[in-house]
Design an enzyme around this catalytic site. Structure first.
Site, mmCIF file in Angstrom:
data_model
loop_
_atom_site.group_PDB
_atom_site.id
_atom_site.type_symbol
_atom_site.label_atom_id
_atom_site.label_comp_id
_atom_site.label_asym_id
_atom_site.label_seq_id
_atom_site.Cartn_x
_atom_site.Cartn_y
_atom_site.Cartn_z
ATOM 1 N N LYS A 53 65.886 -57.883 -30.952
ATOM 2 C CA LYS A 53 66.347 -56.947 -31.778
ATOM 3 C C LYS A 53 66.209 -55.520 -31.774
ATOM 4 C CE LYS A 53 68.124 -60.478 -34.977
ATOM 5 N NZ LYS A 53 68.447 -60.938 -36.332
ATOM 6 N N GLU B 126 63.005 -53.123 -41.559
ATOM 7 C CA GLU B 126 64.078 -52.109 -41.666
ATOM 8 C C GLU B 126 64.395 -51.816 -43.405
ATOM 9 O OE1 GLU B 126 67.655 -54.150 -40.477
ATOM 10 O OE2 GLU B 126 67.630 -53.731 -38.420
ATOM 11 N N GLU C 90 72.684 -56.194 -34.902
ATOM 12 C CA GLU C 90 72.412 -56.800 -33.572
ATOM 13 C C GLU C 90 73.541 -57.160 -32.772
ATOM 14 O OE1 GLU C 90 71.040 -61.082 -33.882
ATOM 15 O OE2 GLU C 90 72.428 -61.554 -35.562
ATOM 16 N N PHE D 79 71.188 -76.673 -52.984
ATOM 17 C CA PHE D 79 71.439 -76.693 -51.522
ATOM 18 C C PHE D 79 70.483 -77.429 -50.693
ATOM 19 C CE2 PHE D 79 73.322 -73.299 -53.531
ATOM 20 C CZ PHE D 79 74.887 -73.371 -53.270
HETATM 21 P P1 ADP Z 1 70.333 -63.161 -37.722
HETATM 22 O O1 ADP Z 1 69.874 -62.770 -36.149
HETATM 23 O O2 ADP Z 1 69.429 -63.967 -38.644
HETATM 24 O O3 ADP Z 1 71.790 -63.148 -37.752
HETATM 25 P P2 ADP Z 1 70.721 -60.489 -38.827
HETATM 26 O O4 ADP Z 1 70.034 -59.217 -38.349
HETATM 27 O O5 ADP Z 1 72.164 -60.405 -38.131
HETATM 28 O O6 ADP Z 1 70.021 -61.620 -38.438
HETATM 29 O O7 ADP Z 1 71.039 -60.303 -40.163
HETATM 30 C C1 ADP Z 1 71.635 -61.427 -40.865
HETATM 31 C C2 ADP Z 1 72.011 -60.800 -42.239
HETATM 32 O O8 ADP Z 1 71.233 -60.474 -43.021
HETATM 33 C C3 ADP Z 1 73.164 -59.692 -42.117
HETATM 34 O O9 ADP Z 1 74.416 -60.431 -42.093
HETATM 35 C C4 ADP Z 1 73.074 -59.234 -43.361
HETATM 36 O O10 ADP Z 1 73.541 -59.755 -44.440
HETATM 37 C C5 ADP Z 1 71.457 -59.331 -43.793
HETATM 38 N N1 ADP Z 1 70.855 -58.196 -43.355
HETATM 39 C C6 ADP Z 1 70.363 -57.856 -42.087
HETATM 40 N N2 ADP Z 1 69.508 -56.642 -42.256
HETATM 41 C C7 ADP Z 1 69.758 -56.064 -43.360
HETATM 42 C C8 ADP Z 1 69.354 -55.106 -43.795
HETATM 43 N N3 ADP Z 1 68.565 -54.027 -43.201
HETATM 44 N N4 ADP Z 1 69.614 -54.567 -45.222
HETATM 45 C C9 ADP Z 1 70.338 -55.305 -45.979
HETATM 46 N N5 ADP Z 1 70.945 -56.704 -45.550
HETATM 47 C C10 ADP Z 1 70.590 -57.066 -44.334
HETATM 48 MG MG MG Z 2 73.311 -61.991 -37.191
#
Ligand code: ADP
Ligand code: MG
Ligand code: ADP
Length: 669
Positions: free
Chosen positions: A116, A200, A288, A348
């Protein structure tokens, strides 16, 4: 085109890929573990190869065995599906080195985007805004502390190699940073074999919006609109839709072009998804890129009218994309709900067992991508997602309504499912108004309350369904008790109406049923509200019934035991007790039996592997304190103490597997 491919996956996605292969005349080979001998993906494929024991590392993640099977069967290409090896650089590389085609992007691209932090850097170069944060994996807690302070709390810790929401944790204040950092590292090491963590800014109420792209080997890249996946639990999507109610035409074009620019910059090939979070003011930030087909791809297929697996196969075969950007149009609205084996009432927890009864929903607006049937086993070894219900409509409201109906009709018995919880979300006024964010569930539901608010009409409908089933059953029983009586000429002996008293969990209802023997319509009064009901097919053996109430079809799930009837409808579940007025008179004066609960034993709530036991004999524990950590279906869950007391004996040890109901710890309370 390939004449034969291997599908390195199981469950619904293996079946989904087989379906397109059949359509295109491509032979399929699937692989399976011990656990999956009798599963659908084995039966539906042209050939199936057994590759090892049930744990995924020895079967669905065993690269050499899978490649060996592909070569032995004369396959030309490998489709990885999602999860398992789909984003594994080494697998993609080894497949290619074995002379097979990997149906996905080149290994080097997976490696670039799978991390990432490097993906974010590339996105910045492609002109996108990224979520503010520390650009690199953190070197220890000190660096984390400085980075968090610079960015400002709350921050989100994320594994660089992450996926499926694992190892992600929010930190709201500095004091929590160190322990949470360690937790994230441990979880990431376990899940991905890579414990690099980055950080982040935690965005407080964003939407998750993602763009589907397709890139061929001739320099063409197109985007197929967006999907909104804001309804999530533990960072995992549950309900997805296309298009997004928050994305208008200009925003779509902007996001789509940026996603394509990133794909071009990365040398991307095949299907991919660029994920963003979207602010209430329309600003979007790159999250991502997923280098594979996604779970929720069907909603895109429903609105753009394309088969994404077919496109994947054609691209992998070297063919140019059959359409350009100008030919992509979005028609209507599609919604998907993921149906998982888990128990919403017990936080869950995953649920395992055999599907004893199964009745899938059907209809012209309903698509079901399922990996199960009656007789399927849901085991601890794999993901808890069993199937996906997808509905389409001209408008969002039509698709939502079709989904509610489909869920009311979808019967799965033998394991607990999230069906009613998902239905409660769909029926929630905030969902209907498209007031979505990734905190939707947190804000609108809580641990104890997995239901939505409902009105008296919903409750009346459920009372009617319960009473009609009860009445029907009593009539059947009565008739079967007098088999020798002549039936002729008896019709008019029937009473003109039947009264019942229905005790719900919070109210008592007075119900009167009367049937017009000619039209066979029922007039039903619930607390003096009149309804007209037709019982078209009183099909009850599948535990679901259809009633036409005041001209509208409604579907219910029911189960009965004596006077008790359990009903599920539109995300509400209730148990009713049904009595004749005479019985009610007696019942009311009976003392309610108080069940004496003995809480001096901790039982295993599910089958799984014991990872950790946090107490020993002689320790004092409090009710609600986590005592044992169990792993089941790729999830770790804490099992908490049922009482305050002293640990008398620990009957299990770490590393051991347990079944539901096994005694783990006993207490002296
Ligand atoms: P994964 O690889 O597990 O899918 P992501 O980076 O896509 O990880 O994040 C998964 C979820 O987490 C996102 O869909 C969002 O809802 C939440 N998320 C990710 N980064 C942030 C952020 N910086 N602030 C708030 N929510 C986040
Ligand atoms: Mg994701
Ligand atoms: P999508 O982004 O396609 O919605 P998810 O993030 O929900 O996908 O993950 C898709 C599937 O792959 C899920 O079954 C999830 O548990 C599994 N999965 C995701 N990432 C990994 C991973 N790194 N290792 C193993 N399984 C994963």
């Amino acid at each position: 085109m390939f004449d034969k491919i291997l599908i390195a996956n199981r469950g619904e996605i293996a079946l989904r890929i087989i379906r397109t292969c059949k359509k295109m005349g491509i032979e399929t080979v699937t692989v399976f573990s011990d656990e999956d001998v009798r599963s659908l993906h084995v039966r539906e494929a042209d050939h199936a190869v057994h590759i090892g024991p049930s744990p995924a590392p020895e079967s669905y993640l065993a690269k050499e065995k899978i490649i060996g099977a592909a070569l032995a069967c004369g396959c030309r290409a490998v489709h990885p599906g999602y999860g398992f090896l789909s984003e594994n650089t080494r697998f993609a590389d080894e497949v290619t080195k074995a002379g097979l085609v990997f149906i996905g992007p080149p290994a080097s691209v997976i490696s670039l985007l799978g991390d990432k932090t490097t993906a974010k850097r590339l996105a910045t170069q492609a002109g996108m805004r990224v979520v503010p944060g520390h650009p690199d994996p953190l070197n220890g807690i000190e660096e984390a502390r400085i980075a968090a302070k610079t960015i400002g709390y709350p921050v989100l810790l994320k594994p660089a190699a992450g996926g499926g929401g694992k190892g992600m944790h929010v930190v709201v204040k500095e004091a929590d940073l160190e322990p949470t950092f360690t937790t994230s590292q441990n979880e990431a090491r376990k899940a991905f074999g890579d414990d690099r963590i980055f950080l982040e800014k935690y965005i407080s109420r964003p939407r998750h919006v993602e763009i589907q792209i397709m890139a061929d080997h001739h320099g063409n890249v197109i985007y197929l609109g967006e999907r909104e996946c804001s309804i999530q639990r533990r960072y995992q999507k549950i309900i997805e839709e296309a298009p997004s109610p928050a994305v208008h035409r200009d925003l779509r074009t902007k996001m789509g072009r940026m996603a394509c620019a990133l794909a071009e910059k990365a040398g991307y090939r095949n299907a991919g998804t660029v994920e963003f979070i979207l602010d209430p003011d329309g600003a979007f930030y790159f999250l991502e890129m997923n280098t594979r087909l996604q779970v929720e791809h069907p909603v895109t297929e429903m609105v753009v009218g394309l088969d994404l697996v077919e496109l994947q196969l054609r691209i992998a075969d070297g063919q140019p994309l059959p359409l350009g950007q100008e030919a992509v149009h979005i028609n209507g609205w599609a919604i998907e709900a993921r149906i998982c084996a888990e128990d919403p009432e017990r936080d869950f927890l995953p649920s395992t067992g055999i599907i004893t009864r199964y009745a899938p929903p059907r209809g012209k607006d309903v698509r079901l991508d399922s990996g199960i049937e009656a007789g399927s086993t849901i085991s601890v070894f794999y993901d808890s997602m069993m199937s996906k219900v997808i509905t389409h409509g001209e408008t969002r409201e039509a698709a939502r309504h079709a989904m509610i109906q489909a869920l009311n009709r979808y019967h799965i018995e033998g394991v607990y499912t999230n069906r009613d919880f998902v239905n409660a979300i769909l029926n929630h006024p905030a969902f209907a108004e498209a007031d979505l964010s990734t905190r939707f569930i947190e804000e609108n539901f809580n641990k104890k309350q997995t239901e939505r608010v409902f009105n008296s009409e919903d409750l009346h409908f459920m009372v009617m369904a319960a009473t009609l089933v009860y009445h029907n059953r009593q009539t059947l029983v009565r008739d079967s008790l007098k088999p020798m009586t002549a039936k002729v000429g008896q019709a008019h002996e029937e009473k003109p109406f039947h009264d019942y008293v229905v005790k719900g969990e919070e109210n008592v209802f007075q119900v009167r049923l009367s049937r017009d023997e000619i039209s066979r319509h029922w007039s039903v009064n619930v607390d003096d509200h009149p309804y007209r009901v037709i019982t078209p097919h009183f099909e009850f053996y599948r535990r679901r019934i259809k009633l036409n109430i005041d001209g509208q079809n409604q579907y219910f799930h029911l189960q009965y035991r004596e006077n008790f009837i359990w009903v599920a409808f539109c995300g509400i579940t209730r148990t009713f007790e049904i009595y004749t007025p005479g019985e009610w008179h007696l019942v009311r004066h009976m003392p309610t039996a108080t069940r004496e609960e003995k809480n001096d034993t901790l039982f295993s709530p599910m089958p799984g592997l014991i990872l950790d036991i946090k107490v020993k004999k002689g320790d004092w524990v409090y009710r609600g304190q986590d005592l044992v950590i169990i792993e089941s279906m790729k999830m770790e869950s804490g099992v908490s103490s049922p009482c305050d007391g002293e640990v008398k004996a620990v009957h299990v040890q770490a590393g051991q597997t347990v079944e539901t109901g096994d005694v783990m710890i006993t207490f002296e309370s």
